[in-house]
Design a protein around this motif. Structure first.
Motif, PDB file in Angstrom:
ATOM      1  N   ILE A  47       0.830  -1.202   0.000  1.00  0.00           N
ATOM      2  CA  ILE A  47       0.000   0.000   0.000  1.00  0.00           C
ATOM      3  C   ILE A  47       0.864   1.251   0.000  1.00  0.00           C
ATOM      4  O   ILE A  47       1.980   1.238   0.493  1.00  0.00           O
ATOM      5  N   SER A  48       0.334   2.311  -0.584  1.00  0.00           N
ATOM      6  CA  SER A  48       1.160   3.503  -0.717  1.00  0.00           C
ATOM      7  C   SER A  48       0.830   4.565   0.333  1.00  0.00           C
ATOM      8  O   SER A  48       1.688   5.327   0.738  1.00  0.00           O
ATOM      9  N   ASN A  49      -0.419   4.630   0.780  1.00  0.00           N
ATOM     10  CA  ASN A  49      -0.786   5.652   1.756  1.00  0.00           C
ATOM     11  C   ASN A  49      -0.664   5.111   3.174  1.00  0.00           C
ATOM     12  O   ASN A  49      -0.787   3.920   3.403  1.00  0.00           O
ATOM     13  N   ASN A  50      -0.446   6.047   4.110  1.00  0.00           N
ATOM     14  CA  ASN A  50      -0.376   5.633   5.505  1.00  0.00           C
ATOM     15  C   ASN A  50      -1.757   5.184   5.983  1.00  0.00           C
ATOM     16  O   ASN A  50      -2.766   5.794   5.672  1.00  0.00           O
ATOM     17  N   ILE A  51      -1.760   4.094   6.736  1.00  0.00           N
ATOM     18  CA  ILE A  51      -3.017   3.566   7.261  1.00  0.00           C
ATOM     19  C   ILE A  51      -2.857   3.373   8.766  1.00  0.00           C
ATOM     20  O   ILE A  51      -1.779   3.018   9.235  1.00  0.00           O
ATOM     21  N   ARG A  52      -3.923   3.626   9.489  1.00  0.00           N
ATOM     22  CA  ARG A  52      -3.854   3.454  10.940  1.00  0.00           C
ATOM     23  C   ARG A  52      -5.016   2.585  11.421  1.00  0.00           C
ATOM     24  O   ARG A  52      -6.161   2.776  11.014  1.00  0.00           O
ATOM     25  N   TYR A  53      -4.682   1.596  12.247  1.00  0.00           N
ATOM     26  CA  TYR A  53      -5.692   0.750  12.890  1.00  0.00           C
ATOM     27  C   TYR A  53      -5.545   0.932  14.400  1.00  0.00           C
ATOM     28  O   TYR A  53      -4.448   1.166  14.903  1.00  0.00           O
ATOM     29  N   GLN A  54      -6.649   0.790  15.116  1.00  0.00           N
ATOM     30  CA  GLN A  54      -6.555   0.976  16.565  1.00  0.00           C
ATOM     31  C   GLN A  54      -7.501   0.027  17.297  1.00  0.00           C
ATOM     32  O   GLN A  54      -8.625  -0.224  16.858  1.00  0.00           O
ATOM     33  N   LEU A  55      -7.006  -0.497  18.420  1.00  0.00           N
ATOM     34  CA  LEU A  55      -7.824  -1.347  19.288  1.00  0.00           C
ATOM     35  C   LEU A  55      -7.624  -0.881  20.723  1.00  0.00           C
ATOM     36  O   LEU A  55      -6.491  -0.806  21.199  1.00  0.00           O
ATOM     37  N   LYS A  56      -8.720  -0.532  21.395  1.00  0.00           N
ATOM     38  CA  LYS A  56      -8.650  -0.220  22.827  1.00  0.00           C
ATOM     39  C   LYS A  56      -9.385  -1.327  23.550  1.00  0.00           C
ATOM     40  O   LYS A  56     -10.561  -1.593  23.252  1.00  0.00           O
ATOM     41  N   ILE A  57      -8.701  -1.951  24.485  1.00  0.00           N
ATOM     42  CA  ILE A  57      -9.260  -3.173  25.067  1.00  0.00           C
ATOM     43  C   ILE A  57      -8.872  -3.265  26.542  1.00  0.00           C
ATOM     44  O   ILE A  57      -7.774  -2.833  26.915  1.00  0.00           O
TER      45      ILE A  57
ATOM     46  N   LYS B   4       7.041   1.458   3.864  1.00  0.00           N
ATOM     47  CA  LYS B   4       8.209   0.632   4.189  1.00  0.00           C
ATOM     48  C   LYS B   4       8.152  -0.081   5.540  1.00  0.00           C
ATOM     49  O   LYS B   4       9.004  -0.921   5.814  1.00  0.00           O
ATOM     50  N   LYS B   5       7.162   0.238   6.362  1.00  0.00           N
ATOM     51  CA  LYS B   5       7.187  -0.390   7.690  1.00  0.00           C
ATOM     52  C   LYS B   5       5.815  -0.437   8.362  1.00  0.00           C
ATOM     53  O   LYS B   5       4.888   0.280   7.978  1.00  0.00           O
ATOM     54  N   LEU B   6       5.750  -1.291   9.385  1.00  0.00           N
ATOM     55  CA  LEU B   6       4.595  -1.355  10.270  1.00  0.00           C
ATOM     56  C   LEU B   6       5.074  -0.909  11.651  1.00  0.00           C
ATOM     57  O   LEU B   6       6.099  -1.404  12.148  1.00  0.00           O
ATOM     58  N   VAL B   7       4.375   0.049  12.222  1.00  0.00           N
ATOM     59  CA  VAL B   7       4.757   0.569  13.537  1.00  0.00           C
ATOM     60  C   VAL B   7       3.606   0.317  14.510  1.00  0.00           C
ATOM     61  O   VAL B   7       2.455   0.619  14.203  1.00  0.00           O
ATOM     62  N   ILE B   8       3.937  -0.261  15.657  1.00  0.00           N
ATOM     63  CA  ILE B   8       2.908  -0.564  16.663  1.00  0.00           C
ATOM     64  C   ILE B   8       3.192   0.270  17.911  1.00  0.00           C
ATOM     65  O   ILE B   8       4.315   0.270  18.428  1.00  0.00           O
ATOM     66  N   PHE B   9       2.165   0.967  18.370  1.00  0.00           N
ATOM     67  CA  PHE B   9       2.261   1.721  19.618  1.00  0.00           C
ATOM     68  C   PHE B   9       1.349   1.042  20.637  1.00  0.00           C
ATOM     69  O   PHE B   9       0.148   0.889  20.395  1.00  0.00           O
ATOM     70  N   ILE B  10       1.908   0.666  21.776  1.00  0.00           N
ATOM     71  CA  ILE B  10       1.104   0.057  22.833  1.00  0.00           C
ATOM     72  C   ILE B  10       1.170   0.989  24.033  1.00  0.00           C
ATOM     73  O   ILE B  10       2.243   1.225  24.601  1.00  0.00           O
ATOM     74  N   THR B  11       0.016   1.546  24.376  1.00  0.00           N
ATOM     75  CA  THR B  11      -0.013   2.595  25.395  1.00  0.00           C
ATOM     76  C   THR B  11      -0.895   2.179  26.557  1.00  0.00           C
ATOM     77  O   THR B  11      -1.972   1.613  26.362  1.00  0.00           O
ATOM     78  N   ASP B  12      -0.405   2.453  27.775  1.00  0.00           N
ATOM     79  CA  ASP B  12      -1.239   2.233  28.958  1.00  0.00           C
ATOM     80  C   ASP B  12      -1.128   3.436  29.877  1.00  0.00           C
ATOM     81  O   ASP B  12      -0.259   4.291  29.691  1.00  0.00           O
ATOM     82  N   HIS B  13      -2.018   3.498  30.828  1.00  0.00           N
ATOM     83  CA  HIS B  13      -2.007   4.592  31.798  1.00  0.00           C
ATOM     84  C   HIS B  13      -1.845   4.034  33.204  1.00  0.00           C
ATOM     85  O   HIS B  13      -2.461   4.499  34.155  1.00  0.00           O
TER      86      HIS B  13
ATOM     87  N   ILE C  89      -3.827  -0.165  21.516  1.00  0.00           N
ATOM     88  CA  ILE C  89      -2.893  -0.705  20.517  1.00  0.00           C
ATOM     89  C   ILE C  89      -3.166  -0.008  19.186  1.00  0.00           C
ATOM     90  O   ILE C  89      -4.261  -0.139  18.628  1.00  0.00           O
ATOM     91  N   ALA C  90      -2.196   0.750  18.720  1.00  0.00           N
ATOM     92  CA  ALA C  90      -2.348   1.457  17.439  1.00  0.00           C
ATOM     93  C   ALA C  90      -1.298   0.931  16.471  1.00  0.00           C
ATOM     94  O   ALA C  90      -0.133   0.760  16.838  1.00  0.00           O
ATOM     95  N   ILE C  91      -1.738   0.667  15.252  1.00  0.00           N
ATOM     96  CA  ILE C  91      -0.820   0.176  14.228  1.00  0.00           C
ATOM     97  C   ILE C  91      -0.837   1.141  13.052  1.00  0.00           C
ATOM     98  O   ILE C  91      -1.905   1.451  12.522  1.00  0.00           O
ATOM     99  N   GLU C  92       0.339   1.630  12.700  1.00  0.00           N
ATOM    100  CA  GLU C  92       0.459   2.537  11.552  1.00  0.00           C
ATOM    101  C   GLU C  92       1.311   1.874  10.480  1.00  0.00           C
ATOM    102  O   GLU C  92       2.357   1.296  10.787  1.00  0.00           O
ATOM    103  N   ILE C  93       0.854   1.974   9.258  1.00  0.00           N
ATOM    104  CA  ILE C  93       1.558   1.321   8.156  1.00  0.00           C
ATOM    105  C   ILE C  93       1.861   2.343   7.076  1.00  0.00           C
ATOM    106  O   ILE C  93       0.969   3.100   6.663  1.00  0.00           O
ATOM    107  N   ASP C  94       3.116   2.393   6.666  1.00  0.00           N
ATOM    108  CA  ASP C  94       3.437   3.191   5.481  1.00  0.00           C
ATOM    109  C   ASP C  94       4.111   2.279   4.454  1.00  0.00           C
ATOM    110  O   ASP C  94       4.102   1.060   4.619  1.00  0.00           O
TER     111      ASP C  94
END
Lengths: 155, 116
Positions: free
Chosen positions: A2-12, A76-85, A69-74
């Motif tokens: 894919i050519s455009n940046n895509i973002r997926y997110q899961l809050k669980i 050349k790469k897949l980037v995963i951000f895992i955030t908690d409070h 859990i947020a996943i960003e794809i461009d």
């Protein structure tokens, strides 16, 4: 690819019962964007380890919270951000030990972090105790400038 | 739904645990409970057969770490068998093959206990 940046997110909710859903979420996206079966396994396990650490260490039975859990794809790469409070941790202290020390002490606590670093191309931690803790993990589509092959023997 | 099962068999003085499915931070306490039962019965010769295990995280490996010292102090061991390449890779990444006997086949592990 894919050519455009895509973002997926899961809050669980941060509960071990949800690790299965988290793994399925992450592996289905990794598969969709074309990673090899071997890389999908690595990404799935790295995210499991990161989330299990959040559930075990950041939150307590009394103060459960969400894992974001947020996943960003461009291109050349897949980037995963895992955030908690949750309560956070001292990043420097965690990164100092290596796997041999943990094994020598027969302790498993840091093995998850060691695995995350071994499985992903980049892993970064940012913790502001009591405010926000974020783990950022990156997997590139290309390895040494070449498209990864779907080989079961790939290390 | 992903699940995990542990069942127990006996071959002479060797206890064999067959583990099946997904071993993660959610299911690891069930394996821990089963090994604890063996230890409580003074059964220290343990073989764990991974034939039907499809997934493991460090929480699963941690179960073996938690018991191995006590079991070896009691002249026993936990021997691991029949791992798929995917499962073995996780053990290998963490350096476990230097700490544990890992066999391709269950009978090889049982034999090791019997010749001691």
């Amino acid at each position: 690819m894919i050519s455009n940046n895509i973002r997926y997110q899961l809050k669980i909710p941060g509960e071990t019962d949800n690790l299965e859903i988290i793994r399925q979420f992450v592996s289905s996206i990794a598969e969709k964007v074309g990673f090899t079966a071997d890389d999908i396994n690595k990404i799935e396990l790295a995210v499991d380890e990161a989330c299990a650490n959040v559930i075990k260490h950041a939150y307590t039975k009394e103060s459960k919270g969400l894992i974001d859990i947020a996943i960003e794809i461009d291109y050349k790469k897949l980037v995963i951000f895992i955030t908690d409070h949750g309560k956070g941790f001292d990043v420097h202290q965690i990164l100092q030990k290596d796997v041999k020390e943990y094994l020598a002490e027969l302790r498993v606590g840091g093995l998850g972090i060691y695995l995350m670093k071994a499985l992903m191309d980049e892993v970064e931690f940012d913790s502001q105790p009591g405010v926000k803790t974020q783990v950022k993990m990156v997997k590139y589509f290309l390895k040494n400038g070449k498209l990864k092959t779907n080989s079961a023997n790939e290390s | 739904m992903e699940s995990f099962e542990v069942t127990r068999r006996q071959d002479g003085n060797v206890a064999i645990l067959d583990i099946k499915g997904y071993l993660d931070a959610h299911t690891a306490p069930r394996l821990e409970k089963e090994i604890q039962s063996l230890v409580d019965e003074n059964r220290y010769n343990i073989v764990v057969n991974f034939k039907d295990l499809v997934y493991i995280s460090s929480a699963g490996l941690g179960v073996f770490m938690g018991f191995i010292e006590n079991i070896r102090a009691n002249h026993g061991d936990i021997k691991l068998t029949n791992m798929s390449p995917k499962i073995y890779r996780v053990f290998d990444l963490l350096g476990f093959p230097t700490l544990y006997d890992i066999f391709d086949d269950e009978q090889q592990a049982i034999k090791k206990f019997k010749v001691r």
